[in-house]
Scaffold this motif. Structure first.
Motif, short mmCIF file in Angstrom:
data_model
loop_
_atom_site.label_atom_id
_atom_site.label_comp_id
_atom_site.label_asym_id
_atom_site.label_seq_id
_atom_site.Cartn_x
_atom_site.Cartn_y
_atom_site.Cartn_z
N LEU A 94 1.10 4.56 -2.51
CA LEU A 94 1.11 5.91 -1.94
C LEU A 94 2.25 6.73 -2.53
CD1 LEU A 94 -0.20 7.61 0.40
CD2 LEU A 94 1.68 6.84 1.80
N ILE A 95 3.44 6.11 -2.59
CA ILE A 95 4.61 6.82 -3.11
C ILE A 95 4.42 7.15 -4.58
CG2 ILE A 95 7.07 6.58 -3.64
CD1 ILE A 95 6.62 7.12 -0.75
N LEU A 96 3.84 6.22 -5.33
CA LEU A 96 3.59 6.50 -6.75
C LEU A 96 2.66 7.71 -6.90
CD1 LEU A 96 3.19 2.95 -8.33
CD2 LEU A 96 4.99 4.62 -8.76
N SER A 108 0.85 -1.19 0.00
CA SER A 108 0.00 0.00 0.00
C SER A 108 0.89 1.25 0.00
CB SER A 108 -0.94 0.00 1.19
OG SER A 108 -0.21 0.07 2.38
N GLY A 109 2.05 1.15 0.65
CA GLY A 109 3.01 2.27 0.65
C GLY A 109 3.53 2.55 -0.74
N ASN A 110 3.78 1.48 -1.52
CA ASN A 110 4.25 1.66 -2.89
C ASN A 110 3.27 2.49 -3.69
OD1 ASN A 110 6.68 0.35 -2.79
ND2 ASN A 110 5.80 -1.65 -3.24
#
Lengths: 82, 472
Positions: free
Chosen positions: A27-29, A23-25
């Motif tokens: 978010l970063i995208l 989910s962080g990936n």
């Protein structure tokens, strides 16, 4: 959780961390897209409509605070956990 | 400007000493406390089996044996090194770009929450940052011998320091056209005694060491997590803080793009180590440890500060409209609740001590728990659930556990009765690092023995901690 380790041992809760990282990936995208997109827009405006540059920067500041307030509302309403 | 260095040091130190002893030791700091309590030979043996070189442990070992141990005492060296780091950044940037921009840069570093956090932690990261900044200063002033000594000290402080040393050595050789070679060799030779230990650590511990897989998330976190802004931000503000951080960085590079030649070394130190670690992670083994990039965080604050001081008035206003609240919020949120600064916010000892009875014992389901509680429960009898020998959890090899005396405390739970104990205290729950054996044992204990009391200590998305008291 390192894949190396998950493969070697049995960690029943390792998937929880992997889920958070995934989910962080996303978010970063999203953040990359917002920041880079914003700078790209500023660059194009400075090339073709320089007079609009400063108002656009202020608009960016407004969007930044709108996002901050929006996330706070969503968080306290229980719709976003981040 | 004349006395800026002195003011900077005093303000930085005051910010770093404020509430320095308020939060309890978390795992890594508890490990420092456990190791530095030992005699010198045992400490070296424990460190030999650990993932980090001995310099920091030696400093805190000296503090422990001269003044004793407390949260304040073991963290004070980090505060001193962190404050000196701000002065070192000022000296570096003053040499590169001039006083005004150097003052902005170093001022920003002194209030950056990520830097504050590691200047209040009984670990090596603020020392590591100071040494990298001193090595960079030595390069720009062409003091090669000083550079070689800093290289050696960096390698004795943080294993991942080799990335910084490698990049700086290559840069110094390039700009000096080979003149710095002798100094680079001096650093390498000084490090030789530690090299076999490093190789041993990489082969013995590396395969089981807990570092996240690389990815967009991990790569981005390297910059924006602890190195710059994000300590104790409320979850709803994280997204905005990350956008601000990304915006500051890209904007700074854009503003400084015409000065890249002069700023080649800071740019290299700001982005090179992260990129190198990312490539190593993709090609070989996960290496993205955000706190090992703290020196890059310091340099990044320098770039932000420099770019900010170069903004024209019409752009300075909107930039300040974002930067000032973000920086102030970062600083204030860091100090709002000092006890919440570290990952571990509860002390089971506070619950265990008043309820302790003769015939009680503490039982640990994993070695992490032994280390985390070792400072606060050091006088209480304890046992640890035996686990597989090759299970190098938290980077603790058998050698380190042996030096810490943990191997003498291995015992299965149902054997405690035979040792005359009547009640057992232990922390249950789950974490992403909980092994199946550990969870099975917890289930077994809770099914078989009556629970006298339980306290829910902490719960997040990644772990839940419950303190149990059971009767045998």
């Amino acid at each position: 959780m390192s894949i190396v380790m998950s493969a070697k041992m049995d960690f029943p809760y390792a998937a929880q961390f992997q889920e958070l990282v995934s989910s962080g990936n996303l978010l970063i995208l999203t953040i990359n897209a917002l920041v880079l997109g914003g700078f790209e827009a500023l660059y194009l405006i400075s090339k073709f409509k320089p007079a609009l540059l400063v108002p656009t920067v202020w608009l960016g500041v407004g969007v930044f605070y709108a996002l901050l307030v929006g996330m706070a509302i969503l968080y306290f309403a229980g719709a976003a956990t981040l | 400007m004349r006395y800026w260095s002195v003011w900077l040091f005093c303000i930085s130190l005051a910010l770093r000493l404020f509430s320095i002893g308020a939060s309890i030791f978390w795992y890594d700091e508890a490990f420092t406390a456990a190791v530095t309590r030992l005699d010198f030979a045992s400490m070296m043996q424990a460190v030999h089996g650990d993932v980090h070189p001995p310099l920091w442990y030696f400093i805190d070992w000296s503090v422990s044996h001269l003044f004793g141990q407390s949260e304040f005492l073991l963290r004070v060296p980090a505060a001193l090194f962190g404050s000196l780091g701000c002065v070192a950044l000022y000296a570096l940037m003053n040499r590169l770009v001039g006083q005004r921009e150097a003052a902005f840069s170093s001022g920003l570093m002194s209030i950056m929450p990520g830097q504050l956090y590691y200047s209040q932690e009984a670990r090596m990261y603020s020392l590591f940052t100071l040494l990298v900044l001193l090595a960079a200063y030595a390069i720009v002033t062409r003091r090669w011998r000083m550079m070689g000594i800093c290289f050696a000290l960096i390698l004795f402080t943080q294993t991942l320091g080799i990335v910084y040393v490698g990049l700086m050595a290559a840069y110094s050789l390039f700009v000096s056209r080979g003149d710095s070679l002798r100094a680079c060799l001096l650093g390498a030779v000084a490090y030789l005694p530690q090299l076999p230990t490093t190789i041993l650590q990489i082969t013995k511990i590396g395969s089981g060491y807990w570092i996240p897989e690389p990815g967009n998330f991990g790569a981005a976190l390297m910059y924006v997590n602890f190195t710059t802004l994000f300590v104790r931000w409320p979850p709803w503000a994280l997204l905005s803080a990350m956008i601000a951080s990304g915006g500051f960085t890209i904007g700074s590079v854009f503003i400084l793009r015409h000065d890249l030649r002069r700023l080649a070394l800071p740019m290299l130190l700001a982005f090179g180590p992260a990129l190198t670690l990312y490539l190593i992670s993709v090609m070989w083994r996960p290496m993205i440890l955000d706190r090992a990039l703290l020196p890059s965080g310091a340099i990044l604050s320098a770039l932000w500060g420099m770019a900010g001081s170069r903004l024209s008035r019409r752009f300075a206003k909107p930039a300040m409209a974002v930067a000032l609240p973000v920086l102030l919020a970062g600083l204030i949120s860091y100090y709002i609740d000092p006890n919440e600064q570290r990952p571990l916010t509860y002390v089971p000892a506070d619950l265990i001590r008043p309820n302790w009875q003769t015939g009680d014992v503490v039982y640990h389901l994993n070695v992490d728990s032994v280390i985390s509680q070792s400072y606060y429960l050091r006088e209480k009898p304890f046992y640890l659930m035996p686990d597989r020998d090759d299970f190098v959890r938290g980077g603790l090899t058998s050698e380190t556990r042996g030096a810490l005396g943990i191997n003498n405390h291995l015992l299965a739970f149902d054997e405690l009765v035979a040792h005359g104990y009547r009640r057992v205290w232990f922390i249950g729950g789950w974490a992403v690092m909980s092994s199946k054996a550990e969870l099975d044992t917890l289930k077994f204990i809770l099914q078989r023995y009556p629970v006298v009391a339980e306290w829910h200590l902490d719960k997040t998305r990644l772990y839940e901690s419950i303190l149990y008291l059971v009767r045998l």
